[in-house]
Design a protein around this motif. Structure first.
Motif, PDB file in Angstrom:
ATOM      1  N   VAL A  15      -5.351  -7.542 -10.024  1.00 13.79           N
ATOM      2  CA  VAL A  15      -5.722  -6.002 -10.412  1.00 13.79           C
ATOM      3  C   VAL A  15      -7.003  -5.796 -10.986  1.00 13.79           C
ATOM      4  CG1 VAL A  15      -4.850  -3.934 -11.718  1.00 13.79           C
ATOM      5  CG2 VAL A  15      -3.257  -5.776 -10.701  1.00 13.79           C
ATOM      6  N   ASP A  16      -7.669  -4.810 -10.361  1.00 11.97           N
ATOM      7  CA  ASP A  16      -9.124  -4.428 -10.965  1.00 11.97           C
ATOM      8  C   ASP A  16      -9.075  -3.268 -11.851  1.00 11.97           C
ATOM      9  OD1 ASP A  16     -11.907  -4.123 -11.582  1.00 11.97           O
ATOM     10  OD2 ASP A  16     -12.313  -3.199  -9.566  1.00 11.97           O
ATOM     11  N   PRO A  17      -9.100  -3.533 -13.357  1.00 16.43           N
ATOM     12  CA  PRO A  17      -8.882  -2.342 -14.139  1.00 16.43           C
ATOM     13  C   PRO A  17      -9.995  -1.440 -14.188  1.00 16.43           C
ATOM     14  CG  PRO A  17      -9.602  -4.525 -15.390  1.00 16.43           C
ATOM     15  CD  PRO A  17      -9.451  -4.889 -13.878  1.00 16.43           C
ATOM     16  N   ASP A  18     -11.004  -1.992 -13.460  1.00 16.34           N
ATOM     17  CA  ASP A  18     -12.295  -1.018 -13.343  1.00 16.34           C
ATOM     18  C   ASP A  18     -12.213  -0.203 -12.256  1.00 16.34           C
ATOM     19  OD1 ASP A  18     -13.409  -1.935 -15.851  1.00 16.34           O
ATOM     20  OD2 ASP A  18     -14.478  -3.330 -14.930  1.00 16.34           O
ATOM     21  N   ASP A  19     -11.364  -0.385 -11.223  1.00 14.05           N
ATOM     22  CA  ASP A  19     -11.180   0.238 -10.085  1.00 14.05           C
ATOM     23  C   ASP A  19     -12.566   0.175  -9.064  1.00 14.05           C
ATOM     24  OD1 ASP A  19      -8.777   1.155 -10.219  1.00 14.05           O
ATOM     25  OD2 ASP A  19      -9.138   3.137 -11.091  1.00 14.05           O
ATOM     26  N   GLN A  20     -13.276  -0.836  -9.387  1.00  7.04           N
ATOM     27  CA  GLN A  20     -14.574  -0.882  -8.551  1.00  7.04           C
ATOM     28  C   GLN A  20     -14.313  -1.722  -6.957  1.00  7.04           C
ATOM     29  OE1 GLN A  20     -17.301  -3.705  -9.988  1.00  7.04           O
ATOM     30  NE2 GLN A  20     -18.923  -3.206  -8.568  1.00  7.04           N
ATOM     31  N   LEU A  21     -13.315  -2.473  -6.870  1.00  7.17           N
ATOM     32  CA  LEU A  21     -13.209  -3.158  -5.592  1.00  7.17           C
ATOM     33  C   LEU A  21     -11.993  -2.679  -4.839  1.00  7.17           C
ATOM     34  CD1 LEU A  21     -13.382  -6.861  -7.309  1.00  7.17           C
ATOM     35  CD2 LEU A  21     -15.225  -5.109  -6.211  1.00  7.17           C
ATOM     36  N   THR A  22     -11.799  -1.387  -4.661  1.00 11.06           N
ATOM     37  CA  THR A  22     -10.694  -0.840  -3.941  1.00 11.06           C
ATOM     38  C   THR A  22     -11.335   0.729  -3.496  1.00 11.06           C
ATOM     39  OG1 THR A  22      -8.441   0.011  -3.888  1.00 11.06           O
ATOM     40  CG2 THR A  22      -9.698   0.296  -6.002  1.00 11.06           C
ATOM     41  N   ASP A  23     -10.817   0.975  -2.248  1.00 10.94           N
ATOM     42  CA  ASP A  23     -10.870   2.377  -1.786  1.00 10.94           C
ATOM     43  C   ASP A  23      -9.918   3.087  -2.049  1.00 10.94           C
ATOM     44  OD1 ASP A  23      -9.495   0.761   0.184  1.00 10.94           O
ATOM     45  OD2 ASP A  23     -10.594   1.556   1.846  1.00 10.94           O
ATOM     46  N   LEU A  24      -8.769   2.669  -2.468  1.00 12.08           N
ATOM     47  CA  LEU A  24      -7.498   3.329  -2.782  1.00 12.08           C
ATOM     48  C   LEU A  24      -7.198   3.046  -4.129  1.00 12.08           C
ATOM     49  CD1 LEU A  24      -5.264   2.635   0.357  1.00 12.08           C
ATOM     50  CD2 LEU A  24      -6.589   4.907  -0.215  1.00 12.08           C
ATOM     51  N   LEU A  34       0.683   4.471  -0.433  1.00 18.47           N
ATOM     52  CA  LEU A  34       1.538   3.499  -0.966  1.00 18.47           C
ATOM     53  C   LEU A  34       1.643   2.326  -0.145  1.00 18.47           C
ATOM     54  CD1 LEU A  34       4.320   5.836  -2.421  1.00 18.47           C
ATOM     55  CD2 LEU A  34       2.585   4.726  -3.543  1.00 18.47           C
ATOM     56  N   VAL A  35       1.558   2.751   1.435  1.00 14.18           N
ATOM     57  CA  VAL A  35       1.686   1.508   2.393  1.00 14.18           C
ATOM     58  C   VAL A  35       0.348   0.661   2.324  1.00 14.18           C
ATOM     59  CG1 VAL A  35       1.792   0.927   4.805  1.00 14.18           C
ATOM     60  CG2 VAL A  35       3.386   2.582   3.787  1.00 14.18           C
ATOM     61  N   GLY A  36      -0.912   1.410   2.079  1.00 17.42           N
ATOM     62  CA  GLY A  36      -1.957   0.908   2.088  1.00 17.42           C
ATOM     63  C   GLY A  36      -2.237  -0.012   0.822  1.00 17.42           C
ATOM     64  N   LEU A  37      -1.484   0.120  -0.162  1.00 15.52           N
ATOM     65  CA  LEU A  37      -1.528  -0.779  -1.491  1.00 15.52           C
ATOM     66  C   LEU A  37      -0.418  -1.818  -1.414  1.00 15.52           C
ATOM     67  CD1 LEU A  37      -2.199   2.244  -3.964  1.00 15.52           C
ATOM     68  CD2 LEU A  37      -3.670   0.269  -3.138  1.00 15.52           C
ATOM     69  N   GLY A  38       0.363  -1.974  -0.411  1.00 10.89           N
ATOM     70  CA  GLY A  38       1.460  -2.798  -0.446  1.00 10.89           C
ATOM     71  C   GLY A  38       2.824  -2.473  -1.218  1.00 10.89           C
ATOM     72  N   LEU A  39       2.786  -1.336  -1.465  1.00 10.84           N
ATOM     73  CA  LEU A  39       4.040  -0.901  -2.311  1.00 10.84           C
ATOM     74  C   LEU A  39       5.252  -0.481  -1.575  1.00 10.84           C
ATOM     75  CD1 LEU A  39       1.773   1.205  -4.911  1.00 10.84           C
ATOM     76  CD2 LEU A  39       2.517  -1.235  -5.041  1.00 10.84           C
ATOM     77  N   VAL A  40       5.030  -0.161  -0.408  1.00 14.14           N
ATOM     78  CA  VAL A  40       6.289   0.443   0.341  1.00 14.14           C
ATOM     79  C   VAL A  40       6.085  -0.044   1.845  1.00 14.14           C
ATOM     80  CG1 VAL A  40       6.835   2.310  -1.060  1.00 14.14           C
ATOM     81  CG2 VAL A  40       5.481   2.927   0.913  1.00 14.14           C
ATOM     82  N   SER A  41       7.077  -0.147   2.506  1.00 14.15           N
ATOM     83  CA  SER A  41       6.947  -0.347   3.943  1.00 14.15           C
ATOM     84  C   SER A  41       7.772   0.792   4.562  1.00 14.15           C
ATOM     85  CB  SER A  41       7.756  -1.524   4.250  1.00 14.15           C
ATOM     86  OG  SER A  41       9.288  -1.566   3.967  1.00 14.15           O
ATOM     87  N   VAL A  42       7.240   1.225   5.797  1.00 17.47           N
ATOM     88  CA  VAL A  42       7.889   2.164   6.672  1.00 17.47           C
ATOM     89  C   VAL A  42       8.430   1.706   7.990  1.00 17.47           C
ATOM     90  CG1 VAL A  42       7.506   4.743   7.633  1.00 17.47           C
ATOM     91  CG2 VAL A  42       6.418   3.968   5.278  1.00 17.47           C
TER      92      VAL A  42
END
Length: 420
Positions: free
Chosen positions: A299-308, A374-382
């Motif tokens: 997890v990146d606490p600074d939100d730098q390494l994500t686009d979501l 949520l799918v793009g973050l690996g949190l749910v599946s559809v």
């Protein structure tokens, strides 16, 4: 060495370690640094190039190319498993933040642009490049991609591909602008940086060799698998190194890695080495490791390494968070049922959400966008399509579960700690 000298050495080492973390994070966020655009960060990366190159080579197998004007991290990663594949599908290329995602035609135009630039002069115009692309698009196998420059949409697709090449430094704008070309009343002139052009292809194997070994008409999944297939290992040490690098790449590229979706060898390696492996990755990147029974997330606490980002400000971010809390408690639901839940959220928070969320059908758009995130973050599946599709929460979503508060009766006296 004196105590004072030791203290100074420690301070300098801590400063260098912090600088290396900054460089590694910058390259993970954007794998190209240029002297002209990145200035101080580029100079910092040049200063620590040897250490950063050695770290990437040892931990991920990625190659760092450094010259006087640019630094390029040659990444190579192919998602494995349903969650990783779904995550990859929801992180398409974009010319810049906020732009529409790349379509198949834009990807084809990007690849054709690279091929055309290989044979172009050191300076070219957007109009000249477009004309060459029209000819290149007539090659066998590209019949489904129509590109004639006859519409604004086609010119916009080409400009989106060109902007990616500008971002990577393959092209350097000399004069003009892309918007005038889209409007069909202007052009743009570029210098071609052949050094950067030569580094754009990032795969373990040459496409020419792969094409000759796969036979006629291989599907895209087989091509991608062959391009990223690891080299053979002849010793136990080589096998362990390749496993370590494969797992490290997954942890750095995917927001969450679930044990049950890994190949057997990688799952066994991560299960046995997850603490020392994540410690090395955390020390080099500044990420925070979450080790759970079902998998691992950095997890990146600074939100730098994500686009979501999750959670995110605004109506869409709040709607996504509320839907995540609901699914974390419910476990599974149909998309149609979630539409009704979202309609209730929109009513409850109408004073804070934008006005358009109260319009008929707005809950469908809000739900679809939230599920996509949520799918793009690996949190749910559809599974499935339409309102009857089934949404299943994945283990990492439990971090967003909200339990009922415990309310104590303040009128009842509590036992004094000292009397126990």
């Amino acid at each position: 060495m004196t105590q004072r000298g030791t203290g100074v050495a420690d301070v300098l080492e801590a400063r260098d370690a912090e600088a290396r973390i900054r460089v590694v994070r910058a390259l993970l966020a954007r794998p190209v640094l240029s002297a002209q655009r990145d200035g101080e960060l580029f100079r910092l990366a040049r200063r620590h190039a040897d250490a950063v190159r050695a770290w990437f080579a040892a931990e991920t197998g990625w190659r760092l190319v450094v010259d006087g004007e640019t630094i390029r991290l040659l990444t190579s990663y192919a998602p494995v498993g349903p969650t990783a594949a779904a995550i990859a599908e929801r992180h398409p290329a974009r010319a810049k933040k906020g732009d529409p995602p790349f379509t198949r035609r834009r990807y084809v135009l990007l690849c054709l642009s690279l091929a055309v630039l290989e044979r172009s002069d050191l300076q070219t115009s957007l109009g000249k490049l477009a004309g060459d692309l029209v000819l290149a698009a007539r090659q066998p196998g590209l019949e489904s991609i129509e590109f004639t420059l006859g519409t604004r949409a086609e010119r916009s697709d080409l400009v989106a591909a060109i902007r990616v090449l500008l971002e990577y430094g393959v092209l350097v704008r000399v004069a003009g602008d892309e918007e005038s070309y889209v409007s069909a009343d202007g052009d743009a002139l570029y210098d071609v940086d052949r050094r950067m052009l030569s580094t754009m292809l990032s795969s373990r194997h040459s496409p020419g060799l792969i094409a000759s070994s796969l036979g006629d008409s291989p599907n895209i999944d087989r091509i991608e698998e062959a391009l990223h297939e690891p080299p053979p290992a002849y010793t136990d040490e080589e096998s362990n190194r390749l496993l370590r690098q494969a797992v490290s790449r997954r942890l750095l590229c995917d927001p969450v890695v679930y044990y049950d979706e890994l190949p057997d060898a990688e799952r066994a390696y991560l299960t046995g080495q997850r603490v020392p492996l994540t410690n090395r990755l955390v020390a080099a990147t500044g990420l925070v490791a979450e080790l759970r029974a079902e998998g691992v997330a950095l997890v990146d606490p600074d939100d730098q390494l994500t686009d979501l980002r999750m959670p995110e400000q605004g109506t869409d971010g709040h709607a996504t968070l509320l839907l995540a809390e609901h699914l974390a408690s419910a476990g599974s639901s149909t998309v149609g049922a979630l539409h009704r839940v979202m309609r209730g959220f929109a009513t409850d928070h109408s004073s804070y959400w934008r006005k358009s969320t109260r319009e008929p059908g707005a809950e469908v758009i809000l739900t679809d966008e939230a599920l996509d995130r949520l799918v793009g973050l690996g949190l749910v599946s559809v599974t499935g399509v339409g309102a009857g599709a089934v949404v299943q929460s994945l283990p990492a979503l439990r971090r967003f579960a909200v339990s009922a508060p415990t309310i104590r009766d303040s009128s009842k006296p509590t036992r004094d700690r000292k009397s126990r």
